[in-house]
Design a protein around this motif. Structure first.
Motif, short mmCIF file in Angstrom:
data_model
loop_
_atom_site.label_atom_id
_atom_site.label_comp_id
_atom_site.label_asym_id
_atom_site.label_seq_id
_atom_site.Cartn_x
_atom_site.Cartn_y
_atom_site.Cartn_z
N PHE A 97 60.24 32.72 25.49
CA PHE A 97 59.16 32.26 26.34
C PHE A 97 58.74 33.37 27.28
O PHE A 97 59.50 34.30 27.54
N THR A 98 57.50 33.25 27.74
CA THR A 98 57.00 34.17 28.75
C THR A 98 56.50 33.34 29.94
O THR A 98 56.10 32.19 29.78
N SER A 99 56.54 33.95 31.09
CA SER A 99 56.06 33.33 32.31
C SER A 99 55.29 34.38 33.10
O SER A 99 55.81 35.48 33.32
N LYS A 100 54.07 34.02 33.49
CA LYS A 100 53.23 34.95 34.25
C LYS A 100 52.67 34.24 35.46
O LYS A 100 52.21 33.10 35.35
N ASP A 101 52.70 34.91 36.59
CA ASP A 101 52.02 34.41 37.78
C ASP A 101 50.58 34.88 37.72
O ASP A 101 50.32 36.07 37.54
N LEU A 102 49.66 33.94 37.86
CA LEU A 102 48.24 34.25 37.80
C LEU A 102 47.63 34.03 39.18
O LEU A 102 47.83 32.99 39.79
N GLN A 103 46.89 35.00 39.64
CA GLN A 103 46.17 34.90 40.92
C GLN A 103 44.70 34.67 40.59
O GLN A 103 44.11 35.46 39.86
N PRO A 104 44.09 33.60 41.11
CA PRO A 104 42.68 33.33 40.81
C PRO A 104 41.78 34.46 41.32
O PRO A 104 41.95 34.96 42.44
N ALA A 105 40.83 34.87 40.50
CA ALA A 105 39.81 35.82 40.93
C ALA A 105 38.89 35.13 41.93
O ALA A 105 38.82 33.89 41.98
N SER A 106 38.18 35.90 42.72
CA SER A 106 37.33 35.34 43.78
C SER A 106 36.30 34.36 43.24
O SER A 106 35.89 33.44 43.94
N PHE A 107 35.90 34.50 42.01
CA PHE A 107 34.86 33.65 41.42
C PHE A 107 35.42 32.53 40.54
O PHE A 107 34.67 31.80 39.90
N SER A 108 36.74 32.38 40.50
CA SER A 108 37.38 31.39 39.66
C SER A 108 37.12 29.97 40.16
O SER A 108 37.08 29.73 41.37
N GLY A 109 36.98 29.04 39.22
CA GLY A 109 36.84 27.64 39.58
C GLY A 109 38.14 27.04 40.09
O GLY A 109 38.15 26.06 40.81
N LEU A 110 39.27 27.63 39.69
CA LEU A 110 40.58 27.21 40.18
C LEU A 110 40.99 28.13 41.29
O LEU A 110 41.03 29.35 41.14
#
Length: 111
Positions: A97-110
């Motif tokens: 398995f892989t796990s990644k932390d994602l940071q929303p971009a300034s224009f992201s809906g989330l």
């Protein structure tokens, strides 16, 4: 807000067992602990047009500290430990398995 993307590559033929384990008891335990799920997906290869025996899901965390604390609670929960042991009597479900932390971009809906 932090999003965690996790991808589980199952051993051949074990995806349904992994899905069942998430459905009960993992999601119930996560709900009790306040672990926020965004969504779950299975994947299929667009090149080979066949299932890939993968489970992909997204979690939402307020911080890295929250993730560390809540996942530590989950990993020592006796219901989780029992479900893991029961579901793996005939061998491991997950190959990797892989796990990644994602940071929303300034224009992201989330956010």
């Amino acid at each position: 807000m932090i999003y965690e993307l996790r991808v589980y590559k199952c051993n051949q033929g074990r995806l349904d067992d992994l899905l069942a384990r998430f459905e009960s008891p993992v999601l119930q335990i996560w709900n009790e602990l306040g672990i926020q799920t965004i969504g779950f997906w299975t994947s299929e290869s667009l090149v080979e047009d066949k299932p890939m025996d993968e489970l992909v899901y997204l979690l939402r965390w307020a911080s890295h500290d929250e993730r560390k604390q809540k996942m530590a609670e989950f990993l020592k929960d006796p219901r989780w430990l029992q479900a893991r042991d029961d579901s793996e009597k005939n061998g491991k479900l997950v190959d990797s398995f892989t796990s990644k932390d994602l940071q929303p971009a300034s224009f992201s809906g989330l956010k």
